[in-house]
Design an enzyme around this catalytic site. Structure first.
Site, short mmCIF file in Angstrom:
data_model
loop_
_atom_site.label_atom_id
_atom_site.label_comp_id
_atom_site.label_asym_id
_atom_site.label_seq_id
_atom_site.Cartn_x
_atom_site.Cartn_y
_atom_site.Cartn_z
N ARG A 1 0.54 11.83 -9.42
CA ARG A 1 0.98 10.44 -9.21
C ARG A 1 2.34 10.19 -9.87
O ARG A 1 3.13 9.40 -9.40
CB ARG A 1 -0.03 9.46 -9.82
CG ARG A 1 -1.33 9.36 -9.05
CD ARG A 1 -2.06 8.09 -9.49
NE ARG A 1 -3.47 8.09 -9.17
CZ ARG A 1 -3.99 7.73 -8.01
NH1 ARG A 1 -3.20 7.38 -7.03
NH2 ARG A 1 -5.30 7.73 -7.81
N PHE B 1 -0.45 16.36 3.90
CA PHE B 1 -0.97 15.69 2.71
C PHE B 1 0.14 15.62 1.67
O PHE B 1 0.68 16.63 1.23
CB PHE B 1 -2.19 16.42 2.15
CG PHE B 1 -2.91 15.59 1.14
CD1 PHE B 1 -3.81 14.61 1.55
CD2 PHE B 1 -2.68 15.74 -0.22
CE1 PHE B 1 -4.45 13.79 0.63
CE2 PHE B 1 -3.32 14.94 -1.16
CZ PHE B 1 -4.20 13.97 -0.72
N GLU C 1 0.85 -1.19 0.00
CA GLU C 1 0.00 0.00 0.00
C GLU C 1 0.88 1.24 0.00
O GLU C 1 2.00 1.22 0.53
CB GLU C 1 -0.91 -0.08 1.24
CG GLU C 1 -1.77 1.12 1.53
CD GLU C 1 -2.81 1.46 0.49
OE1 GLU C 1 -2.45 1.52 -0.71
OE2 GLU C 1 -3.96 1.75 0.86
N ASP C 2 0.38 2.32 -0.60
CA ASP C 2 1.18 3.54 -0.67
C ASP C 2 1.37 4.19 0.70
O ASP C 2 2.46 4.56 1.09
CB ASP C 2 0.59 4.54 -1.68
CG ASP C 2 -0.90 4.83 -1.46
OD1 ASP C 2 -1.50 4.30 -0.50
OD2 ASP C 2 -1.48 5.60 -2.26
N ASP D 1 -2.72 5.68 6.69
CA ASP D 1 -3.16 6.98 7.21
C ASP D 1 -4.10 6.72 8.39
O ASP D 1 -3.64 6.40 9.48
CB ASP D 1 -3.83 7.73 6.05
CG ASP D 1 -4.17 9.16 6.38
OD1 ASP D 1 -3.51 9.77 7.21
OD2 ASP D 1 -5.13 9.69 5.77
P1 IMP Z 1 -6.52 5.31 5.18
O1 IMP Z 1 -7.66 4.41 4.87
O2 IMP Z 1 -6.96 6.58 5.85
O3 IMP Z 1 -5.37 4.66 5.90
O4 IMP Z 1 -6.01 5.90 3.83
C1 IMP Z 1 -5.38 5.18 2.92
C2 IMP Z 1 -5.55 5.78 1.56
O5 IMP Z 1 -5.86 7.18 1.58
C3 IMP Z 1 -4.25 5.68 0.84
O6 IMP Z 1 -4.18 4.47 0.15
C4 IMP Z 1 -4.27 6.87 -0.07
O7 IMP Z 1 -4.88 6.51 -1.29
C5 IMP Z 1 -5.12 7.88 0.64
N1 IMP Z 1 -4.28 8.88 1.34
C6 IMP Z 1 -4.07 8.98 2.67
N2 IMP Z 1 -3.24 9.98 2.97
C7 IMP Z 1 -2.88 10.52 1.79
C8 IMP Z 1 -2.00 11.60 1.42
O8 IMP Z 1 -1.35 12.26 2.23
N3 IMP Z 1 -1.91 11.84 0.08
C9 IMP Z 1 -2.57 11.14 -0.88
N4 IMP Z 1 -3.39 10.13 -0.57
C10 IMP Z 1 -3.55 9.83 0.75
MG MG Z 2 -4.20 4.09 -1.86
#
Ligand code: IMP
Ligand code: MG
Length: 211
Positions: A191, A178, A125-126, A129
């Site tokens: 991207r 962000f 995963e990237d 968060d």
């Molecule tokens: P989570 O479900 O909140 O952990 O978020 C995961 C997804 O939110 C990641 O796979 C990203 O696609 C997106 N995301 C979370 N933080 C960022 C950020 O700082 N920049 C861009 N995408 C983000």
């Molecule tokens: Mg993602």
């Protein structure tokens, strides 16, 4: 001898975090990006992660599951560096509603091509968060009886965590900002940036879908 000393000095210097002092020129609607992690640091760390993963599972076929679209560049670079038997698959989820703030809702938009039963799965995963996306995916994957599941994330933003998800392999822990680039987007843009940077919106509108 002198050359050796010089070389060592140069290597030491190149280990220092490279951060752009000045924001890059303002883009669309007053947006600007300040580089946080350079492409060279990303590549060095990805190589380390790949070695770590192979060391943990020296004799096993590894099945990398990338979360589209953000993890694509991370998965391709990581995959190339892991020696031995490696296969790939991809899954897609929509996790954000509008703008740079999560809605907390996760929805599967593309499933895997093949079964993960009995496989050693590394979810790639990237960014971790709030943790909502990976919590959801882990639930989905665990029902499919893999041999084991591990999580590899390029970036971790621990300050924003809501769901108790732990990543086994973390590229970089970053502050609550962000970020875009190296697969991460804002409204599908940025991207393709080879570095990871912090996005400032300036006066720009914040409406954007993201995944
Ligand atoms: P989570 O479900 O909140 O952990 O978020 C995961 C997804 O939110 C990641 O796979 C990203 O696609 C997106 N995301 C979370 N933080 C960022 C950020 O700082 N920049 C861009 N995408 C983000
Ligand atoms: Mg993602």
């Amino acid at each position: 001898m002198a050359t050796k000393v010089k070389k060592a000095k140069k290597e030491k210097q190149s280990k220092q975090p490279k951060q752009a002092k000045k924001p890059q020129p303002k883009g669309k609607g007053g947006e600007s990006v300040r580089i946080l992690i350079s492409r060279a640091r990303l590549q060095r760390r990805i190589t380390e992660l790949a070695r770590e993963i192979r060391k943990d599972f020296p004799h096993e076929p590894l099945h990398l599951v990338g979360v589209l679209k953000g993890a694509v560049f991370f998965l391709t670079d990581l995959g190339k560096q892991i020696a031995g038997d490696v296969s790939f698959d991809f899954i897609a989820v929509a996790s954000y509603g509008l703008g740079t703030h999560t809605s907390g809702q996760v929805r599967l938009t593309r499933d895997l091509d093949s079964s993960i039963e009995g496989k050693t799965v590394i979810v790639v995963e990237d960014i971790l968060d709030t943790g909502m996306t990976l919590q959801y995916l882990l639930k989905v994957f665990e029902q499919r009886k893999p041999k084991r599941i591990r999580i590899a994330v390029l970036l971790d933003k621990p300050e924003r965590r809501i769901a108790a998800v732990h990543a086994d392999y973390v590229g970089f822990t970053i502050p609550n900002e962000f970020v875009v680039g190296f697969g991460l987007d804002y409204a599908e843009r940025y991207r393709n940036m080879p570095d990871v940077g912090v996005l400032s919106l300036g006066g720009a509108a914040t409406k954007a879908g993201k995944s």
